[in-house]
Scaffold this motif. Structure first.
Motif, PDB file in Angstrom:
ATOM      1  N   ARG A 154      25.649  -1.039   5.296  1.00 50.54           N
ATOM      2  CA  ARG A 154      24.826  -0.421   4.541  1.00 50.54           C
ATOM      3  C   ARG A 154      24.444  -1.380   3.457  1.00 50.54           C
ATOM      4  NH1 ARG A 154      29.231   4.691   4.074  1.00 50.54           N
ATOM      5  NH2 ARG A 154      29.110   4.643   7.113  1.00 50.54           N
ATOM      6  N   ALA A 174      19.760  -5.684  -0.885  1.00 45.52           N
ATOM      7  CA  ALA A 174      18.681  -5.493   0.246  1.00 45.52           C
ATOM      8  C   ALA A 174      17.326  -6.591   0.533  1.00 45.52           C
ATOM      9  CB  ALA A 174      17.726  -3.923  -0.306  1.00 45.52           C
ATOM     10  N   TRP A 195      18.888  -8.119   3.417  1.00 47.54           N
ATOM     11  CA  TRP A 195      18.724  -8.217   4.721  1.00 47.54           C
ATOM     12  C   TRP A 195      17.479  -7.819   5.140  1.00 47.54           C
ATOM     13  CZ3 TRP A 195      22.232  -7.985   7.349  1.00 47.54           C
ATOM     14  CH2 TRP A 195      24.171  -7.591   6.785  1.00 47.54           C
ATOM     15  N   GLN A 196      16.719  -7.613   3.965  1.00 49.74           N
ATOM     16  CA  GLN A 196      14.780  -7.591   4.694  1.00 49.74           C
ATOM     17  C   GLN A 196      14.783  -9.836   5.372  1.00 49.74           C
ATOM     18  OE1 GLN A 196      12.381  -5.558   4.797  1.00 49.74           O
ATOM     19  NE2 GLN A 196      11.816  -7.874   5.943  1.00 49.74           N
ATOM     20  N   ARG A 216      15.783  -9.630   8.315  1.00 47.53           N
ATOM     21  CA  ARG A 216      14.936  -8.930   9.517  1.00 47.53           C
ATOM     22  C   ARG A 216      14.317 -10.190   9.903  1.00 47.53           C
ATOM     23  NH1 ARG A 216      16.192  -4.111   6.683  1.00 47.53           N
ATOM     24  NH2 ARG A 216      14.403  -4.108   6.034  1.00 47.53           N
ATOM     25  N   SER A 245      20.113  -3.521  15.057  1.00 44.52           N
ATOM     26  CA  SER A 245      19.181  -2.332  15.452  1.00 44.52           C
ATOM     27  C   SER A 245      17.995  -1.799  14.522  1.00 44.52           C
ATOM     28  CB  SER A 245      19.974  -1.086  13.996  1.00 44.52           C
ATOM     29  OG  SER A 245      20.086  -1.285  12.711  1.00 44.52           O
ATOM     30  N   GLU A 289      17.010  -1.397  11.331  1.00 47.60           N
ATOM     31  CA  GLU A 289      17.423  -1.671   9.937  1.00 47.60           C
ATOM     32  C   GLU A 289      17.934  -3.052   9.977  1.00 47.60           C
ATOM     33  OE1 GLU A 289      18.020   1.346  11.187  1.00 47.60           O
ATOM     34  OE2 GLU A 289      16.819   1.745  10.998  1.00 47.60           O
TER      35      GLU A 289
END
Length: 142
Positions: free
Chosen positions: A11, A17, A20-21, A24, A125, A127
């Motif tokens: 999470r 954040a 995690w970006q 991606r 996923s 995200e």
């Protein structure tokens, strides 16, 4: 990606954040302290070395070595049953920080301490894309 849906997903927090970006975008990002010149992982609001708030995100090389590892032969849940056996390793990144991840793309018995690895990304996923590691080409005996 659909076979990953029942796995435990991280999470993202406001601090994590950007990490995690980056995943991606298939980039391994680490926080860098401009006050003392050190990288850190996991993401925090201050530098763990000097307590400065002068942190920025920088792309890491994605290379490291296996510090230690374990081979998981019993899945923690049905979502991971198809993955066993798998390797969970503590990876020392070239930039200094350590991160826990999987070593994939090789026979689990061939993973050893000091194995040179490089990051790859696995989409779990919409995200979450997970950073995982594979042996650097030519590191394993044939």
């Amino acid at each position: 990606m659909t076979d990953q849906m029942d796995k435990f997903l991280p999470r993202p927090t406001p601090e994590s954040a950007p990490f995690w970006q980056g995943c991606r975008d298939h980039k391994l990002l680490l926080q860098y302290c401009t006050a003392c010149g050190t990288h850190q992982f996991y993401p925090r609001v201050i530098c763990a070395n000097c307590m400065s708030e002068q942190l920025e995100w920088r792309e890491a090389s994605g290379r490291g070595t296996v510090e230690t590892y374990t081979i998981v032969t019993r899945a923690v849940s049905d979502a991971y049953a198809a993955d066993v056996p798998y390797v969970i390793a503590l990876i020392t990144l070239e930039e200094g920080p350590r991160m826990m991840s999987n070593v994939i793309g090789c026979d689990v018995e061939s993973v050893k301490c000091d194995l040179a690895v490089e990051v790859i990304f696995e989409q779990w996923s919409a995200e979450i894309t997970m950073p995982k590691f594979r042996p650097v080409t030519g590191q394993l005996a044939s």
